[in-house]
Scaffold this motif. Structure first.
Motif, PDB file in Angstrom:
ATOM      1  N   VAL A 322       0.844  -1.188   0.000  1.00 22.66           N
ATOM      2  CA  VAL A 322       0.000   0.000   0.000  1.00 22.66           C
ATOM      3  C   VAL A 322       0.884   1.244   0.000  1.00 22.66           C
ATOM      4  O   VAL A 322       1.853   1.358   0.765  1.00 22.66           O
ATOM      5  N   GLY A 323       0.569   2.173  -0.888  1.00 24.85           N
ATOM      6  CA  GLY A 323       1.345   3.396  -0.998  1.00 24.85           C
ATOM      7  C   GLY A 323       2.421   3.353  -2.054  1.00 24.85           C
ATOM      8  O   GLY A 323       3.033   4.386  -2.365  1.00 24.85           O
ATOM      9  N   LEU A 324       2.689   2.166  -2.619  1.00 27.41           N
ATOM     10  CA  LEU A 324       3.730   2.037  -3.646  1.00 27.41           C
ATOM     11  C   LEU A 324       3.142   1.615  -4.994  1.00 27.41           C
ATOM     12  O   LEU A 324       3.857   1.161  -5.872  1.00 27.41           O
ATOM     13  N   GLU A 325       1.820   1.788  -5.138  1.00 29.56           N
ATOM     14  CA  GLU A 325       1.186   1.438  -6.412  1.00 29.56           C
ATOM     15  C   GLU A 325       1.506   2.436  -7.510  1.00 29.56           C
ATOM     16  O   GLU A 325       1.584   2.062  -8.687  1.00 29.56           O
ATOM     17  N   ALA A 326       1.658   3.712  -7.150  1.00 26.94           N
ATOM     18  CA  ALA A 326       1.926   4.758  -8.151  1.00 26.94           C
ATOM     19  C   ALA A 326       2.746   5.855  -7.477  1.00 26.94           C
ATOM     20  O   ALA A 326       2.199   6.842  -6.973  1.00 26.94           O
ATOM     21  N   VAL A 327       4.067   5.670  -7.473  1.00 28.91           N
ATOM     22  CA  VAL A 327       4.969   6.643  -6.863  1.00 28.91           C
ATOM     23  C   VAL A 327       5.423   7.610  -7.951  1.00 28.91           C
ATOM     24  O   VAL A 327       6.013   7.194  -8.961  1.00 28.91           O
ATOM     25  N   ARG A 328       5.153   8.893  -7.755  1.00 28.25           N
ATOM     26  CA  ARG A 328       5.522   9.904  -8.740  1.00 28.25           C
ATOM     27  C   ARG A 328       6.906  10.448  -8.418  1.00 28.25           C
ATOM     28  O   ARG A 328       7.178  10.895  -7.297  1.00 28.25           O
ATOM     29  N   ILE A 329       7.814  10.410  -9.422  1.00 26.73           N
ATOM     30  CA  ILE A 329       9.176  10.921  -9.263  1.00 26.73           C
ATOM     31  C   ILE A 329       9.324  12.146 -10.154  1.00 26.73           C
ATOM     32  O   ILE A 329       9.218  12.043 -11.381  1.00 26.73           O
ATOM     33  N   PRO A 330       9.568  13.321  -9.607  1.00 21.98           N
ATOM     34  CA  PRO A 330       9.752  14.511 -10.448  1.00 21.98           C
ATOM     35  C   PRO A 330      10.982  14.379 -11.345  1.00 21.98           C
ATOM     36  O   PRO A 330      11.926  13.643 -11.038  1.00 21.98           O
ATOM     37  N   ALA A 331      10.971  15.092 -12.442  1.00 22.81           N
ATOM     38  CA  ALA A 331      12.107  15.072 -13.361  1.00 22.81           C
ATOM     39  C   ALA A 331      13.345  15.629 -12.678  1.00 22.81           C
ATOM     40  O   ALA A 331      13.296  16.649 -11.994  1.00 22.81           O
ATOM     41  N   GLY A 332      14.471  14.940 -12.857  1.00 19.50           N
ATOM     42  CA  GLY A 332      15.727  15.407 -12.289  1.00 19.50           C
ATOM     43  C   GLY A 332      15.765  15.387 -10.780  1.00 19.50           C
ATOM     44  O   GLY A 332      16.408  16.233 -10.168  1.00 19.50           O
ATOM     45  N   ALA A 333      15.106  14.411 -10.156  1.00 17.30           N
ATOM     46  CA  ALA A 333      15.063  14.347  -8.695  1.00 17.30           C
ATOM     47  C   ALA A 333      15.233  12.909  -8.236  1.00 17.30           C
ATOM     48  O   ALA A 333      14.987  11.956  -8.993  1.00 17.30           O
ATOM     49  N   ALA A 334      15.655  12.757  -6.992  1.00 13.44           N
ATOM     50  CA  ALA A 334      15.752  11.456  -6.344  1.00 13.44           C
ATOM     51  C   ALA A 334      14.968  11.519  -5.043  1.00 13.44           C
ATOM     52  O   ALA A 334      14.988  12.541  -4.347  1.00 13.44           O
ATOM     53  N   LEU A 335      14.281  10.439  -4.709  1.00 13.38           N
ATOM     54  CA  LEU A 335      13.502  10.414  -3.474  1.00 13.38           C
ATOM     55  C   LEU A 335      13.681   9.067  -2.777  1.00 13.38           C
ATOM     56  O   LEU A 335      14.136   8.087  -3.366  1.00 13.38           O
ATOM     57  N   ARG A 336      13.280   9.058  -1.517  1.00  9.28           N
ATOM     58  CA  ARG A 336      13.437   7.869  -0.683  1.00  9.28           C
ATOM     59  C   ARG A 336      12.080   7.462  -0.140  1.00  9.28           C
ATOM     60  O   ARG A 336      11.312   8.299   0.335  1.00  9.28           O
ATOM     61  N   ARG A 337      11.764   6.145  -0.212  1.00 10.39           N
ATOM     62  CA  ARG A 337      10.519   5.621   0.288  1.00 10.39           C
ATOM     63  C   ARG A 337      10.790   4.396   1.166  1.00 10.39           C
ATOM     64  O   ARG A 337      11.565   3.510   0.775  1.00 10.39           O
ATOM     65  N   PRO A 338      10.152   4.307   2.342  1.00 10.67           N
ATOM     66  CA  PRO A 338      10.323   3.111   3.171  1.00 10.67           C
ATOM     67  C   PRO A 338       9.523   1.939   2.611  1.00 10.67           C
ATOM     68  O   PRO A 338       8.421   2.105   2.092  1.00 10.67           O
TER      69      PRO A 338
END
Length: 527
Positions: A322-338
């Motif tokens: 749950v919560g990882l069905e559609a993770v949006r990543i902006p252009a030119g960015a890196a993000l962290r998800r548990p």
């Protein structure tokens, strides 16, 4: 002007004759694979210029001839020997190498601290170890380097060929973290490269770096991406032969706690992380020490924005949290998800772009309830992270059998064979086999393991001086070796499952053939 009318039939006849004349000579021969007879590998310096002991494991190709020569050492794997080890021990600058009295290879001499950000190692006197193989020893040459680590178990990295393009993903540069990038020039002339970093806040301008011949240059990742909770690094070599490597570490920690970050696959629409094993009670951010372990998933969209779906693959099947069905990543960015994982179970993550955007991914896996290793210089605090790099499941890391010109494609054998380095006697190890799409079968030293489609399977490995031979069919099949500490219980099985995870190394085949044109019967003939 007088016009001359030429019949259409005559024009067509001339065209046909001209075409026959143009193709009448010998045609280019069909491309065939030829055995590799020379290969060079470079190993990341886990000893950081002689400060930490390192164990080199080398597996050569089969055949009666050929040798493997390490830089600054003698001949390895002469004759028909298939596996060999070389131990490098740290020593004080003014003292003779103690390894010489033990019949071992001398350790590299200490050099200026790699933290200086300047050139830190002149060739074999420090820095990465270079392996040169000739003859049949070069076909299928693989090697790993292992250091003791700092409590969770040994650290291990794969030796690589120099690359023109290398990607890394994962480490943070916030307060308390201080990862370092290194570049080693393995060529005969100065190398030029550019490095770009994508972080949680911005895309940094590319930085030009020159690496002198035979030397290693280091730079803190915080200089490229300051105060970032997640990063992705792109190294583009413009000229020369360069090995790029990255270590993650806590600020102020010693060299024993510098965890290698394996190279990741470049931007792709489907990325597989693992397989890996999460020990029981590993804890992590947002999880109790005795509950379900939580890993840090790092996602990067270096070019265009992307939306991804994350699936967790286990022995019982796969599901999307749950919560990882559609993770949006902006252009030119890196993000962290548990990501919450199943404790003490083989697993993998499949990251799929749902809109076609290219992504780079890595996973920070909790090591488990480690204790600081006694007597290890610079031992770091317990409970660190082991980095798992993303691979492309359509191109298994161990499926390559042919190499040649860029874009060349050659035959792939029906049985894919790789070798896993030995598990050190003071540790525990296992293999994690993953079939992300179709079912596969793997034989580990002759023992069969059936891997169902979309599942992960654990194959224990006994500790000892001999590694394992893995043969796989079907799939794609992706295999990784996991190392950690052995269970405390004295009445364990012959091959105990690690209770901690200190290293996850993707098994990969090396080139056994080169792809090129077949020789002509008459070499004087041209085409």
């Amino acid at each position: 002007m007088k016009r001359i009318m030429v019949p259409v039939g005559l024009v067509c006849l001339v065209g046909v004759v001209a075409a026959l004349l143009a193709t009448g000579g010998p045609s280019p021969p069909a491309a065939v694979p030829a055995p590799v007879t020379a290969a060079t590998l470079v190993c990341p310096d886990l000893g950081l210029t002689g400060q930490v002991p390192q164990l080199l494991d080398v597996v050569r190709g089969s055949g009666p001839d050929g040798v493997v020569r390490p830089s600054g050492g003698g001949v390895l794997l002469g004759g028909d020997r298939q596996h060999d080890e070389l131990l490098y021990l740290p020593r004080p600058a003014a003292a003779p190498a103690p390894a010489s009295a033990l019949g071992l290879a001398p350790a590299p001499a200490p050099a200026p601290s790699p933290d200086s950000g300047q050139s830190v190692a002149p060739g074999p006197a420090g820095g990465p170890l270079r392996l040169a193989a000739t003859g049949s020893a070069a076909a299928g040459l693989t090697a790993t380097v292992t250091s003791p680590g700092s409590g969770a178990g040994p650290l291990r990295a794969r030796c690589e060929q120099s690359r023109a393009r290398t990607w890394f993903a994962g480490p943070a540069t916030v307060a308390g973290r201080d990862p370092v990038l290194y570049w080693t020039n393995t060529g005969p002339r100065p190398a030029r490269l550019s490095v770009g970093a994508v972080s949680s806040g911005r895309t940094a301008p590319r930085v030009e770096v020159t690496v002198p011949v035979g030397r290693t240059v280091g730079r803190r990742l915080a200089e490229l991406a300051p105060e970032a909770t997640a990063t992705a690094v792109d190294v583009d070599v413009h000229s020369g032969r360069v090995l790029s490597w990255l270590v993650d570490r806590a600020s102020g920690s010693g060299p024993a706690a510098a965890t290698p970050v394996p190279p990741a696959a470049g931007p792709a629409t489907r990325v597989l992380l693992g397989g890996f094993l999460t020990p029981a009670g590993a804890g992590g951010a947002g999880a109790a020490a005795t509950g379900s372990p939580t890993a840090d998933l790092v996602l990067c969209a270096p070019a265009a924005a992307a939306t991804v779906r994350v699936s967790v693959i286990t022995a019982s099947g796969h599901h999307t949290p749950v919560g990882l069905e559609a993770v949006r990543i902006p252009a030119g960015a890196a993000l962290r998800r548990p990501v919450t994982l199943t404790a003490a179970a083989p697993s993998a993550l499949l990251v799929e772009s749902t809109d076609g955007g290219g992504i780079v991914a890595a996973l920070g896996l909790p090591t488990g309830p480690a204790a600081p290793a006694a007597g290890v210089p610079g031992g770091g605090p317990p409970g660190g992270r082991t980095w798992v790099a993303g691979v492309v499941p359509e191109r298994p890391r161990w499926a390559g059998a042919v190499v040649g010109a860029p874009g060349a494609v050659g035959p792939t054998p029906s049985g894919l064979v790789v070798g896993a380095a030995p598990v050190p006697a003071w540790t525990a190890g296992a293999l994690v086999l993953v079939a992300p799409e179709r079912a596969a079968t793997a034989w580990v030293d002759g023992r069969p393991f059936e891997v169902g489609a979309g599942r992960a399977v654990l194959a224990p490995l006994p500790a000892g001086p001999v590694g394992a031979r893995v043969v796989g069919t079907g799939g794609p099949l992706v295999a990784s070796q996991v190392l950690g500490t052995a269970p405390r219980s004295a009445d364990v099985v012959t091959a105990p499952v690690p209770r901690t995870v200190s290293a996850v190394v993707a098994l990969t085949g090396t080139w056994r053939y080169r792809y090129g044109p077949a020789p002509l019967a008459d070499p004087r003939a041209a085409w």
